[in-house]
Design a protein around this motif. Structure first.
Motif, PDB file in Angstrom:
ATOM      1  N   SER A 160     -48.210  44.402 -31.397  1.00  0.00           N
ATOM      2  CA  SER A 160     -49.289  44.252 -32.367  1.00  0.00           C
ATOM      3  C   SER A 160     -50.200  45.467 -32.420  1.00  0.00           C
ATOM      4  O   SER A 160     -51.009  45.593 -33.334  1.00  0.00           O
ATOM      5  CB  SER A 160     -50.120  43.007 -32.026  1.00  0.00           C
ATOM      6  OG  SER A 160     -50.698  43.132 -30.741  1.00  0.00           O
ATOM      7  N   THR A 161     -50.111  46.358 -31.399  1.00  0.00           N
ATOM      8  CA  THR A 161     -50.996  47.521 -31.391  1.00  0.00           C
ATOM      9  C   THR A 161     -50.266  48.828 -31.635  1.00  0.00           C
ATOM     10  O   THR A 161     -50.864  49.891 -31.555  1.00  0.00           O
ATOM     11  CB  THR A 161     -51.749  47.607 -30.051  1.00  0.00           C
ATOM     12  OG1 THR A 161     -50.803  47.693 -28.982  1.00  0.00           O
ATOM     13  CG2 THR A 161     -52.646  46.403 -29.852  1.00  0.00           C
ATOM     14  N   ILE A 162     -48.965  48.786 -31.893  1.00  0.00           N
ATOM     15  CA  ILE A 162     -48.262  50.012 -32.264  1.00  0.00           C
ATOM     16  C   ILE A 162     -48.812  50.477 -33.605  1.00  0.00           C
ATOM     17  O   ILE A 162     -48.859  49.724 -34.576  1.00  0.00           O
ATOM     18  CB  ILE A 162     -46.739  49.784 -32.345  1.00  0.00           C
ATOM     19  CG1 ILE A 162     -46.142  49.829 -30.940  1.00  0.00           C
ATOM     20  CG2 ILE A 162     -46.067  50.830 -33.222  1.00  0.00           C
ATOM     21  CD1 ILE A 162     -44.650  49.693 -30.883  1.00  0.00           C
ATOM     22  N   GLY A 163     -49.225  51.714 -33.616  1.00  0.00           N
ATOM     23  CA  GLY A 163     -49.804  52.262 -34.838  1.00  0.00           C
ATOM     24  C   GLY A 163     -48.775  52.990 -35.667  1.00  0.00           C
ATOM     25  O   GLY A 163     -47.871  52.383 -36.248  1.00  0.00           O
ATOM     26  N   ARG A 164     -48.878  54.313 -35.698  1.00  0.00           N
ATOM     27  CA  ARG A 164     -47.997  55.106 -36.559  1.00  0.00           C
ATOM     28  C   ARG A 164     -46.558  55.066 -36.070  1.00  0.00           C
ATOM     29  O   ARG A 164     -46.275  55.168 -34.881  1.00  0.00           O
ATOM     30  CB  ARG A 164     -48.489  56.556 -36.627  1.00  0.00           C
ATOM     31  CG  ARG A 164     -47.637  57.464 -37.537  1.00  0.00           C
ATOM     32  CD  ARG A 164     -48.322  58.782 -37.800  1.00  0.00           C
ATOM     33  NE  ARG A 164     -49.448  58.578 -38.711  1.00  0.00           N
ATOM     34  CZ  ARG A 164     -49.364  58.630 -40.044  1.00  0.00           C
ATOM     35  NH1 ARG A 164     -48.187  58.864 -40.623  1.00  0.00           N
ATOM     36  NH2 ARG A 164     -50.420  58.444 -40.791  1.00  0.00           N
ATOM     37  N   VAL A 165     -45.650  54.907 -37.007  1.00  0.00           N
ATOM     38  CA  VAL A 165     -44.217  54.916 -36.734  1.00  0.00           C
ATOM     39  C   VAL A 165     -43.616  56.184 -37.312  1.00  0.00           C
ATOM     40  O   VAL A 165     -43.958  56.597 -38.428  1.00  0.00           O
ATOM     41  CB  VAL A 165     -43.522  53.675 -37.344  1.00  0.00           C
ATOM     42  CG1 VAL A 165     -42.008  53.742 -37.135  1.00  0.00           C
ATOM     43  CG2 VAL A 165     -44.085  52.397 -36.747  1.00  0.00           C
ATOM     44  N   GLY A 166     -42.745  56.814 -36.564  1.00  0.00           N
ATOM     45  CA  GLY A 166     -41.993  57.953 -37.069  1.00  0.00           C
ATOM     46  C   GLY A 166     -40.567  57.559 -37.371  1.00  0.00           C
ATOM     47  O   GLY A 166     -40.002  56.701 -36.680  1.00  0.00           O
TER      48      GLY A 166
ATOM     49  N   ALA B 120     -43.177  63.282 -32.901  1.00  0.00           N
ATOM     50  CA  ALA B 120     -43.473  62.435 -31.744  1.00  0.00           C
ATOM     51  C   ALA B 120     -44.917  62.549 -31.295  1.00  0.00           C
ATOM     52  O   ALA B 120     -45.486  61.583 -30.766  1.00  0.00           O
ATOM     53  CB  ALA B 120     -42.549  62.789 -30.583  1.00  0.00           C
ATOM     54  N   ALA B 121     -45.526  63.702 -31.514  1.00  0.00           N
ATOM     55  CA  ALA B 121     -46.889  63.921 -31.028  1.00  0.00           C
ATOM     56  C   ALA B 121     -47.886  62.930 -31.607  1.00  0.00           C
ATOM     57  O   ALA B 121     -48.896  62.623 -30.976  1.00  0.00           O
ATOM     58  CB  ALA B 121     -47.320  65.351 -31.338  1.00  0.00           C
ATOM     59  N   GLY B 122     -47.602  62.401 -32.792  1.00  0.00           N
ATOM     60  CA  GLY B 122     -48.563  61.509 -33.431  1.00  0.00           C
ATOM     61  C   GLY B 122     -48.083  60.090 -33.632  1.00  0.00           C
ATOM     62  O   GLY B 122     -48.708  59.327 -34.369  1.00  0.00           O
ATOM     63  N   CYS B 123     -46.950  59.705 -32.994  1.00  0.00           N
ATOM     64  CA  CYS B 123     -46.370  58.389 -33.256  1.00  0.00           C
ATOM     65  C   CYS B 123     -46.266  57.545 -31.984  1.00  0.00           C
ATOM     66  O   CYS B 123     -46.039  58.065 -30.892  1.00  0.00           O
ATOM     67  CB  CYS B 123     -44.984  58.538 -33.879  1.00  0.00           C
ATOM     68  SG  CYS B 123     -45.001  59.277 -35.535  1.00  0.00           S
ATOM     69  N   ASP B 124     -46.439  56.243 -32.165  1.00  0.00           N
ATOM     70  CA  ASP B 124     -46.272  55.299 -31.068  1.00  0.00           C
ATOM     71  C   ASP B 124     -44.830  54.808 -30.954  1.00  0.00           C
ATOM     72  O   ASP B 124     -44.371  54.442 -29.875  1.00  0.00           O
ATOM     73  CB  ASP B 124     -47.180  54.082 -31.275  1.00  0.00           C
ATOM     74  CG  ASP B 124     -48.647  54.462 -31.330  1.00  0.00           C
ATOM     75  OD1 ASP B 124     -49.061  55.316 -30.531  1.00  0.00           O
ATOM     76  OD2 ASP B 124     -49.364  53.904 -32.186  1.00  0.00           O
ATOM     77  N   LEU B 125     -44.144  54.760 -32.077  1.00  0.00           N
ATOM     78  CA  LEU B 125     -42.747  54.340 -32.140  1.00  0.00           C
ATOM     79  C   LEU B 125     -41.994  55.332 -32.996  1.00  0.00           C
ATOM     80  O   LEU B 125     -42.450  55.693 -34.088  1.00  0.00           O
ATOM     81  CB  LEU B 125     -42.631  52.942 -32.760  1.00  0.00           C
ATOM     82  CG  LEU B 125     -41.242  52.471 -33.207  1.00  0.00           C
ATOM     83  CD1 LEU B 125     -40.302  52.326 -32.016  1.00  0.00           C
ATOM     84  CD2 LEU B 125     -41.342  51.146 -33.974  1.00  0.00           C
ATOM     85  N   VAL B 126     -40.848  55.797 -32.498  1.00  0.00           N
ATOM     86  CA  VAL B 126     -39.998  56.707 -33.258  1.00  0.00           C
ATOM     87  C   VAL B 126     -38.638  56.053 -33.447  1.00  0.00           C
ATOM     88  O   VAL B 126     -37.950  55.722 -32.465  1.00  0.00           O
ATOM     89  CB  VAL B 126     -39.817  58.058 -32.553  1.00  0.00           C
ATOM     90  CG1 VAL B 126     -38.917  58.965 -33.397  1.00  0.00           C
ATOM     91  CG2 VAL B 126     -41.164  58.728 -32.301  1.00  0.00           C
ATOM     92  N   CYS B 127     -38.238  55.827 -34.686  1.00  0.00           N
ATOM     93  CA  CYS B 127     -36.933  55.278 -35.031  1.00  0.00           C
ATOM     94  C   CYS B 127     -35.994  56.426 -35.386  1.00  0.00           C
ATOM     95  O   CYS B 127     -36.379  57.332 -36.141  1.00  0.00           O
ATOM     96  CB  CYS B 127     -37.044  54.311 -36.201  1.00  0.00           C
ATOM     97  SG  CYS B 127     -38.033  52.835 -35.856  1.00  0.00           S
ATOM     98  N   VAL B 128     -34.777  56.369 -34.868  1.00  0.00           N
ATOM     99  CA  VAL B 128     -33.820  57.453 -35.061  1.00  0.00           C
ATOM    100  C   VAL B 128     -32.536  56.902 -35.658  1.00  0.00           C
ATOM    101  O   VAL B 128     -31.905  56.008 -35.077  1.00  0.00           O
ATOM    102  CB  VAL B 128     -33.509  58.159 -33.722  1.00  0.00           C
ATOM    103  CG1 VAL B 128     -32.496  59.282 -33.939  1.00  0.00           C
ATOM    104  CG2 VAL B 128     -34.785  58.691 -33.081  1.00  0.00           C
ATOM    105  N   THR B 129     -32.153  57.422 -36.817  1.00  0.00           N
ATOM    106  CA  THR B 129     -30.894  57.034 -37.455  1.00  0.00           C
ATOM    107  C   THR B 129     -30.170  58.306 -37.863  1.00  0.00           C
ATOM    108  O   THR B 129     -30.280  58.747 -39.010  1.00  0.00           O
ATOM    109  CB  THR B 129     -31.129  56.134 -38.681  1.00  0.00           C
ATOM    110  OG1 THR B 129     -31.975  55.050 -38.311  1.00  0.00           O
ATOM    111  CG2 THR B 129     -29.826  55.555 -39.206  1.00  0.00           C
ATOM    112  N   VAL B 130     -29.475  58.909 -36.907  1.00  0.00           N
ATOM    113  CA  VAL B 130     -28.705  60.120 -37.183  1.00  0.00           C
ATOM    114  C   VAL B 130     -27.230  59.829 -36.968  1.00  0.00           C
ATOM    115  O   VAL B 130     -26.835  58.684 -36.761  1.00  0.00           O
ATOM    116  CB  VAL B 130     -29.201  61.302 -36.318  1.00  0.00           C
ATOM    117  CG1 VAL B 130     -30.616  61.697 -36.740  1.00  0.00           C
ATOM    118  CG2 VAL B 130     -29.161  60.963 -34.835  1.00  0.00           C
ATOM    119  N   LEU B 131     -26.396  60.872 -36.989  1.00  0.00           N
ATOM    120  CA  LEU B 131     -24.960  60.651 -37.125  1.00  0.00           C
ATOM    121  C   LEU B 131     -24.256  60.188 -35.861  1.00  0.00           C
ATOM    122  O   LEU B 131     -23.492  59.217 -35.879  1.00  0.00           O
ATOM    123  CB  LEU B 131     -24.291  61.943 -37.630  1.00  0.00           C
ATOM    124  CG  LEU B 131     -22.790  61.870 -37.894  1.00  0.00           C
ATOM    125  CD1 LEU B 131     -22.479  60.849 -38.971  1.00  0.00           C
ATOM    126  CD2 LEU B 131     -22.263  63.251 -38.285  1.00  0.00           C
TER     127      LEU B 131
END
Length: 299
Positions: free
Chosen positions: A4-10, A60-71
């Motif tokens: 509930s407290t995760i802010g910016r997502v990358g 990553a410097a500004g995100c709480d969660l980083v989602c990665v969808t690469v090959l």
């Protein structure tokens, strides 16, 4: 930091799957930062208020969660641990979620490297295709610690209607591989069924309509996946009479299809394997029809 407290997502990787998944995150409070090797892929997102990053480290410097969808595994490793990768700047408590289908051993390896920096790594492959991503109805299979899973449930809910905690890191990928094993074996079985139908003079496009229609009603192969073990069933188990009926119907129909294939000269190796393996796979043993056919073949 909790879900509930995760802010910016990358979001890194705005391709066929990544773009509709990231689009669902645009309206989520906290903000979105995107990155793709094709700059034009980021424009639809920045036009709607998302920020753009020039590298995984910057993102990553500004995100709480980083989602990665690469090959593939190599690209995931580069994004996470490369010279300008996520771990160069990610703060302790950041979650790195990889939605690409990679090796489970790669997931475990990267989780250990992330843990050294206090970063939570989760392997979170998805099922449901681009349509599911666009509609927010994906299934996500998550390998994570309990704390890591608690953090991602809420943001993942923007693009998924089913988020499953498969187990520790690596388990999400193992579940996805099992799911896709079924998927592509089923595709191969579909081609075998088409060959039989075509040889019998059936319009295979009409057959396809029937399959899609009835699978949407019955649930397809998933309709028998209720047991919590693959061990043989005891006769007093409540599933035993149910799966015995499934076996009886399945063996009857498989035997009839194989007989048709024999008359038409169409080899049906998956059908033959299914006849011998259906009952044992269901946990109720081989039925009379399969036993009879096996005796005839070995006579």
């Amino acid at each position: 930091m909790t879900g509930s407290t995760i802010g910016r997502v990358g979001y890194i990787g705005l391709g066929n799957m990544g773009a509709p998944m990231a689009e669902r995150l645009l309206t989520r409070p906290g903000g979105l930062t995107v990155l793709d090797v094709v700059p034009e892929a980021m424009s639809p997102f920045t036009d709607k208020g998302a920020a753009a990053a020039s590298s995984p480290a910057e993102l990553a410097a500004g995100c709480d969660l980083v989602c990665v969808t690469v090959l593939d595994d190599a690209q995931v490793r580069d994004v996470v641990t490369g010279p300008d990768g996520l771990l160069a700047t990610a703060r302790p408590g950041t979650v790195v979620a990889v939605h690409s289908t990679i090796s489970d051993t790669t997931a475990v390896e990267l989780a250990a490297k992330c843990a050294e920096k206090g970063v939570d790594f989760v392997d979170a492959p998805v099922s449901g295709g681009a349509g599911g991503a666009k509609n927010g109805t994906l299934a996500v299979m998550v390998g994570a610690t309990d704390d890591g899973f608690a953090k991602i449930e809420e943001p993942f809910g923007t693009f998924a209607s089913l988020v499953v905690h498969a187990g520790p890191v690596g388990a999400g990928t193992r579940m996805k591989l099992a799911r896709n094993l079924l998927h592509f074996i089923a595709f191969t079985a579909a081609t075998e069924a088409q060959r039989l139908a075509e040889a019998a003079g059936i319009d295979i496009t009409e057959l396809g309509k029937v399959v899609r229609h009835t699978d949407a009603i019955t649930g397809g192969a998933g309709s028998i996946m209720w047991r919590d073990t693959t061990s043989p069933l005891a006769e007093d188990d409540s599933w035993f009479p149910i799966f015995s009926r499934v076996r009886a119907l399945g063996e009857k129909d498989l035997a009839l299809a194989l007989d048709l294939g024999d008359r038409l000269g169409v080899d049906l190796p998956l059908g033959a394997r299914a006849l011998s393996d259906l009952g044992p796979g269901l946990g109720v043993g081989t039925g009379e029809i399969a036993q009879t056919r096996s005796r005839k073949e070995h006579a």
